[in-house]
Motif scaffolding. Structure first.
Motif, PDB file in Angstrom:
ATOM      1  N   PRO A 107       9.571  -7.118  -6.080  1.00 37.00           N
ATOM      2  CA  PRO A 107      10.451  -7.272  -4.924  1.00 37.00           C
ATOM      3  C   PRO A 107      10.630  -5.923  -4.220  1.00 37.00           C
ATOM      4  CG  PRO A 107      11.368  -8.353  -6.869  1.00 37.00           C
ATOM      5  CD  PRO A 107      10.209  -7.529  -7.332  1.00 37.00           C
ATOM      6  N   PRO A 108      10.802  -5.875  -2.917  1.00 35.46           N
ATOM      7  CA  PRO A 108      10.996  -7.029  -2.027  1.00 35.46           C
ATOM      8  C   PRO A 108       9.709  -7.643  -1.488  1.00 35.46           C
ATOM      9  CG  PRO A 108      11.284  -5.016  -0.796  1.00 35.46           C
ATOM     10  CD  PRO A 108      11.011  -4.596  -2.211  1.00 35.46           C
ATOM     11  N   LEU A 109       8.538  -7.046  -1.789  1.00 40.27           N
ATOM     12  CA  LEU A 109       7.288  -7.556  -1.220  1.00 40.27           C
ATOM     13  C   LEU A 109       6.827  -8.821  -1.944  1.00 40.27           C
ATOM     14  CD1 LEU A 109       5.475  -4.134  -0.680  1.00 40.27           C
ATOM     15  CD2 LEU A 109       6.700  -5.518   0.996  1.00 40.27           C
ATOM     16  N   SER A 110       6.798  -8.811  -3.287  1.00 39.46           N
ATOM     17  CA  SER A 110       6.524  -9.997  -4.119  1.00 39.46           C
ATOM     18  C   SER A 110       5.247 -10.726  -3.699  1.00 39.46           C
ATOM     19  CB  SER A 110       7.725 -10.961  -4.075  1.00 39.46           C
ATOM     20  OG  SER A 110       8.903 -10.317  -4.495  1.00 39.46           O
ATOM     21  N   LEU A 111       4.149  -9.988  -3.549  1.00 37.11           N
ATOM     22  CA  LEU A 111       2.874 -10.590  -3.147  1.00 37.11           C
ATOM     23  C   LEU A 111       2.127 -11.127  -4.358  1.00 37.11           C
ATOM     24  CD1 LEU A 111       1.624  -7.913  -0.580  1.00 37.11           C
ATOM     25  CD2 LEU A 111       3.027  -9.932  -0.146  1.00 37.11           C
ATOM     26  N   THR A 112       1.315 -12.151  -4.145  1.00 37.39           N
ATOM     27  CA  THR A 112       0.448 -12.657  -5.198  1.00 37.39           C
ATOM     28  C   THR A 112      -0.701 -11.680  -5.428  1.00 37.39           C
ATOM     29  OG1 THR A 112      -0.990 -13.852  -3.669  1.00 37.39           O
ATOM     30  CG2 THR A 112       0.967 -15.016  -4.497  1.00 37.39           C
ATOM     31  N   PRO A 113      -1.399 -11.751  -6.588  1.00 35.73           N
ATOM     32  CA  PRO A 113      -2.512 -10.824  -6.829  1.00 35.73           C
ATOM     33  C   PRO A 113      -3.586 -10.878  -5.748  1.00 35.73           C
ATOM     34  CG  PRO A 113      -1.891 -11.906  -8.875  1.00 35.73           C
ATOM     35  CD  PRO A 113      -1.096 -12.562  -7.791  1.00 35.73           C
ATOM     36  N   ALA A 114      -3.910 -12.078  -5.263  1.00 39.77           N
ATOM     37  CA  ALA A 114      -4.956 -12.189  -4.243  1.00 39.77           C
ATOM     38  C   ALA A 114      -4.538 -11.513  -2.947  1.00 39.77           C
ATOM     39  CB  ALA A 114      -5.284 -13.665  -3.991  1.00 39.77           C
ATOM     40  N   VAL A 115      -3.298 -11.750  -2.534  1.00 37.03           N
ATOM     41  CA  VAL A 115      -2.823 -11.135  -1.285  1.00 37.03           C
ATOM     42  C   VAL A 115      -2.658  -9.629  -1.468  1.00 37.03           C
ATOM     43  CG1 VAL A 115      -0.940 -11.066   0.382  1.00 37.03           C
ATOM     44  CG2 VAL A 115      -1.706 -13.260  -0.541  1.00 37.03           C
ATOM     45  N   ALA A 116      -2.143  -9.217  -2.621  1.00 51.28           N
ATOM     46  CA  ALA A 116      -1.961  -7.789  -2.873  1.00 51.28           C
ATOM     47  C   ALA A 116      -3.293  -7.043  -2.868  1.00 51.28           C
ATOM     48  CB  ALA A 116      -1.251  -7.583  -4.209  1.00 51.28           C
ATOM     49  N   SER A 117      -4.354  -7.703  -3.324  1.00 49.30           N
ATOM     50  CA  SER A 117      -5.664  -7.042  -3.373  1.00 49.30           C
ATOM     51  C   SER A 117      -6.217  -6.762  -1.981  1.00 49.30           C
ATOM     52  CB  SER A 117      -6.658  -7.895  -4.163  1.00 49.30           C
ATOM     53  OG  SER A 117      -6.964  -9.089  -3.483  1.00 49.30           O
ATOM     54  N   LEU A 118      -5.643  -7.379  -0.940  1.00 52.95           N
ATOM     55  CA  LEU A 118      -6.105  -7.112   0.425  1.00 52.95           C
ATOM     56  C   LEU A 118      -5.870  -5.658   0.825  1.00 52.95           C
ATOM     57  CD1 LEU A 118      -4.934 -10.344   2.293  1.00 52.95           C
ATOM     58  CD2 LEU A 118      -7.270  -9.692   1.718  1.00 52.95           C
ATOM     59  N   VAL A 119      -4.988  -4.960   0.105  1.00 49.65           N
ATOM     60  CA  VAL A 119      -4.771  -3.553   0.425  1.00 49.65           C
ATOM     61  C   VAL A 119      -6.058  -2.764   0.259  1.00 49.65           C
ATOM     62  CG1 VAL A 119      -4.095  -2.793  -1.891  1.00 49.65           C
ATOM     63  CG2 VAL A 119      -3.155  -1.626   0.109  1.00 49.65           C
ATOM     64  N   PHE A 120      -6.969  -3.274  -0.583  1.00 55.11           N
ATOM     65  CA  PHE A 120      -8.214  -2.556  -0.811  1.00 55.11           C
ATOM     66  C   PHE A 120      -9.188  -2.683   0.358  1.00 55.11           C
ATOM     67  CE2 PHE A 120      -6.689  -3.583  -5.173  1.00 55.11           C
ATOM     68  CZ  PHE A 120      -6.413  -2.272  -5.549  1.00 55.11           C
ATOM     69  N   LEU A 121      -8.854  -3.495   1.355  1.00 54.69           N
ATOM     70  CA  LEU A 121      -9.630  -3.484   2.595  1.00 54.69           C
ATOM     71  C   LEU A 121      -9.550  -2.122   3.281  1.00 54.69           C
ATOM     72  CD1 LEU A 121      -8.790  -7.004   4.099  1.00 54.69           C
ATOM     73  CD2 LEU A 121     -11.002  -6.223   3.243  1.00 54.69           C
ATOM     74  N   SER A 122      -8.567  -1.331   2.890  1.00 53.86           N
ATOM     75  CA  SER A 122      -8.473   0.033   3.419  1.00 53.86           C
ATOM     76  C   SER A 122      -9.730   0.836   3.117  1.00 53.86           C
ATOM     77  CB  SER A 122      -7.256   0.740   2.811  1.00 53.86           C
ATOM     78  OG  SER A 122      -6.061   0.061   3.116  1.00 53.86           O
ATOM     79  N   TYR A 123     -10.454   0.428   2.094  1.00 52.06           N
ATOM     80  CA  TYR A 123     -11.685   1.147   1.749  1.00 52.06           C
ATOM     81  C   TYR A 123     -12.721   1.073   2.866  1.00 52.06           C
ATOM     82  CZ  TYR A 123     -10.842   2.586  -3.050  1.00 52.06           C
ATOM     83  OH  TYR A 123     -10.366   3.241  -4.166  1.00 52.06           O
ATOM     84  N   ALA A 124     -12.603   0.094   3.766  1.00 55.89           N
ATOM     85  CA  ALA A 124     -13.509   0.049   4.910  1.00 55.89           C
ATOM     86  C   ALA A 124     -13.351   1.300   5.766  1.00 55.89           C
ATOM     87  CB  ALA A 124     -13.249  -1.209   5.741  1.00 55.89           C
ATOM     88  N   LEU A 125     -12.114   1.769   5.918  1.00 62.03           N
ATOM     89  CA  LEU A 125     -11.888   3.006   6.652  1.00 62.03           C
ATOM     90  C   LEU A 125     -12.431   4.198   5.883  1.00 62.03           C
ATOM     91  CD1 LEU A 125      -8.282   2.445   8.047  1.00 62.03           C
ATOM     92  CD2 LEU A 125     -10.439   2.328   9.279  1.00 62.03           C
TER      93      LEU A 125
END
Length: 396
Positions: A236-254
């Motif tokens: 909390p307060p974000l409480s994301l699921t593992p799949a949604v949380a893993s989207l942060v790794f899209l930052s690797y495109a940059l």
């Protein structure tokens, strides 16, 4: 000379996709457990610091193996070492989901780290032998871009597959992808010219202290933040699921884009200024993640990832270009040793800081490491431009 230059152009174009594929395979495997650390912690009853050993132990094993394997590559050949590395690490990856206990998993991950060291320790030196100094910055940038793509795909693949299939299924998916990439690299990697051997042991000067420090301190901060990212995004307060949380790794495109462009950055600014700028961007991005809104956290990770990979590409190319030819393999191995010691120690320590003190104190710790890296570059870096301007076509 014109014929030799034309041959190098063709070789560079062939080597780029092959080395990038080797990077995708190696770094997808190395960091695949990162997004599923919360699931590993729950499954094996661990705290965040204990679960992070799945990342810290293989990176430490990689660091310890890199110099012996770099020396072995001088005899066996750097291409052969890279091929061995990517194939063996992928096969170990296929066996990881079968681990019955966490200690067994950690031992297998340590063996995988040793295997990955064969590519990580000799990749830049192999490219220096293959393409020559004039195209080295661009070639190393492509290699680092492949590494960042691998890190992104490994984390995203494991994170999304862990939803329906658990962490074991997530690691299996990544291992299958890595096996395909490693097979492509093994088939298409060009042969490099033989490494010249000399009885005289060339010295590695203090001018390389700055990139060595950037490797250790920069990646320590970077891995610490990503190790704790899954816990922060799931809490909390974000409480994301593992799949949604893993989207942060899209930052690797940059990170892929910034590492590929890092050669041009160093040409314009010089290595010293380019490293300081990239490290400052990394620190600024990490500070953004202190804010609570999700968009600020995502933006912060995007900025810090772009900054870190630019710094890593410039530092890696600096070592390969400035080391004496007779010491090039040893210098690349020392850089990789510093890099993965920093990754293992910084990542594990950062997870412990987060587990005991929270995200804000983790940012304080990682910012201190990045500041120390900047000071080292300013003190130990060259006082004049060290990189000759390269033709634009090198980065096309």
């Amino acid at each position: 000379m014109a014929v030799i230059e034309a041959q190098r152009v063709v070789t560079t174009r062939r080597a780029g996709p092959a080395v990038a594929a080797a990077g995708v395979s190696s770094f997808a495997l190395l960091y695949a457990p990162q997004p599923v650390l919360p699931q590993l912690a729950a499954d094996f009853h661990l705290d965040p610091g204990g679960a992070s050993l799945a990342i810290g132990v293989p990176t430490a094993a990689l660091a310890m193996a890199v110099l012996p394997l770099a020396a072995l590559a001088e005899v066996a050949g750097r291409r052969r070492m890279i091929v061995w590395s990517v194939l063996v690490s992928a096969l170990i990856g296929l066996a990881l989901p079968l681990a019955p206990t966490f200690p067994v998993l950690v031992v297998m991950r340590a063996a995988q780290g040793v295997a990955v060291a064969g590519f990580a320790g000799v990749g830049a030196a192999y490219l220096a032998d293959l393409v020559g100094a004039s195209r080295l910055a661009g070639a190393v940038g492509v290699m680092i871009a492949g590494n960042s793509v691998g890190g992104m795909l490994g984390r995203l693949g494991a994170g999304f597959a862990a939803g329906p299939w658990g962490w074991r299924g997530g690691l299996l998916v990544v291992a299958g992808l890595s096996l395909l990439c490693s097979a492509y690299a093994a088939r298409t990697l060009p042969a490099a010219p033989p490494v010249s051997r000399t009885r005289e042991r060339a010295r590695i000067g203090t001018a390389l202290l700055a990139p060595f420090a950037v490797g250790a301190l920069g990646v320590g901060a970077f891995v610490a933040l990503y190790n704790a990212a899954g816990f922060r995004l799931a809490a909390p307060p974000l409480s994301l699921t593992p799949a949604v949380a893993s989207l942060v790794f899209l930052s690797y495109a940059l990170g892929t884009a910034s590492s590929a462009a890092a050669g041009r950055l160093a040409d314009r600014m010089g290595r010293r200024a380019a490293l300081v700028t990239a490290l400052a961007v990394t620190a600024a991005g990490s500070l953004l993640t202190v804010l609570d809104p999700l968009y600020a956290v995502v933006l912060g990770f995007a900025v810090l990832t772009a900054g870190f990979f630019a710094a890593h590409a410039v530092a890696n190319a600096w070592v390969a270009a400035q080391a004496p030819p007779a010491a090039r393999g040893r210098a690349a191995g020392i850089y990789t040793l510093c890099y993965y010691l920093g990754s293992g120690a910084g990542g594990t320590a950062g997870s412990a800081v987060y587990g005991h003190a929270g995200w804000s104190w983790l940012i304080v710790a990682t910012s201190a490491g990045l500041l120390l890296a900047i000071v080292t570059v300013l003190v130990a870096g060259p006082r004049r431009r060290a990189v000759a301007r390269a033709p634009r076509r090198e980065y096309a």
